[in-house]
Design an enzyme around this catalytic site. Structure first.
Site, PDB file in Angstrom:
ATOM      1  N   ALA A 119     -73.768  20.181  58.977  1.00 46.45           N
ATOM      2  CA  ALA A 119     -72.752  18.916  59.403  1.00 46.45           C
ATOM      3  C   ALA A 119     -71.926  19.768  58.934  1.00 46.45           C
ATOM      4  O   ALA A 119     -71.424  21.084  59.615  1.00 46.45           O
ATOM      5  CB  ALA A 119     -72.982  18.258  59.182  1.00 46.45           C
ATOM      6  N   SER A 120     -70.465  19.102  58.593  1.00 52.56           N
ATOM      7  CA  SER A 120     -69.244  19.194  58.212  1.00 52.56           C
ATOM      8  C   SER A 120     -69.306  20.891  58.086  1.00 52.56           C
ATOM      9  O   SER A 120     -67.960  21.397  58.332  1.00 52.56           O
ATOM     10  CB  SER A 120     -68.315  18.408  58.114  1.00 52.56           C
ATOM     11  OG  SER A 120     -68.530  17.045  58.486  1.00 52.56           O
ATOM     12  N   GLY A 121     -69.167  20.826  56.872  1.00 49.77           N
ATOM     13  CA  GLY A 121     -68.677  22.436  56.099  1.00 49.77           C
ATOM     14  C   GLY A 121     -69.790  23.029  56.653  1.00 49.77           C
ATOM     15  O   GLY A 121     -69.157  24.144  57.012  1.00 49.77           O
TER      16      GLY A 121
END
Length: 112
Positions: free
Chosen positions: A23-25
């Protein structure tokens, strides 16, 4: 973090390895590497920037919670004052900050 990965990648190979979900990271840091290794069914997401601000004033009233903020500086309460809405100048600064974060993310993705 992206910058540091890019700097490291200038001197040695840097590989991002993704398993089931990134996801984001995972997405953000992988953009800085030279090689991305992923499983066939790896799910990867995180395009853009999401921001928001809670206004919990009515909830605080309902439950009898009192909070006093002591601050100094025009925008010191920008993210700390969750018991009230933004003032117009705060809303403008918050929106500009979110737009800046999005532009930085977009530019790094395009560069990578």
């Amino acid at each position: 973090m992206w910058r540091e990965i890019r700097l490291l990648a200038d001197s040695k190979p840097v590989v991002a390895s993704k398993a089931d979900v990134a996801a984001s990271g995972g997405y953000y840091t992988a953009m800085g590497t030279g090689i991305i290794v992923a499983e066939n069914l790896t799910l990867t997401g995180s395009i853009g920037v999401v921001t928001g601000k809670f206004n919990l004033g009515k909830l605080y009233e309902k439950i009898g919670f009192n909070k006093e903020i002591i601050s100094r500086g025009r925008y010191a309460e920008l993210t700390a004052a969750e018991q009230r809405p933004f003032r117009p100048d705060e809303a403008e600064l918050f929106a500009k900050s979110a737009q800046n974060a999005y532009k930085q993310f977009r530019d790094k993705a395009a560069f990578s």
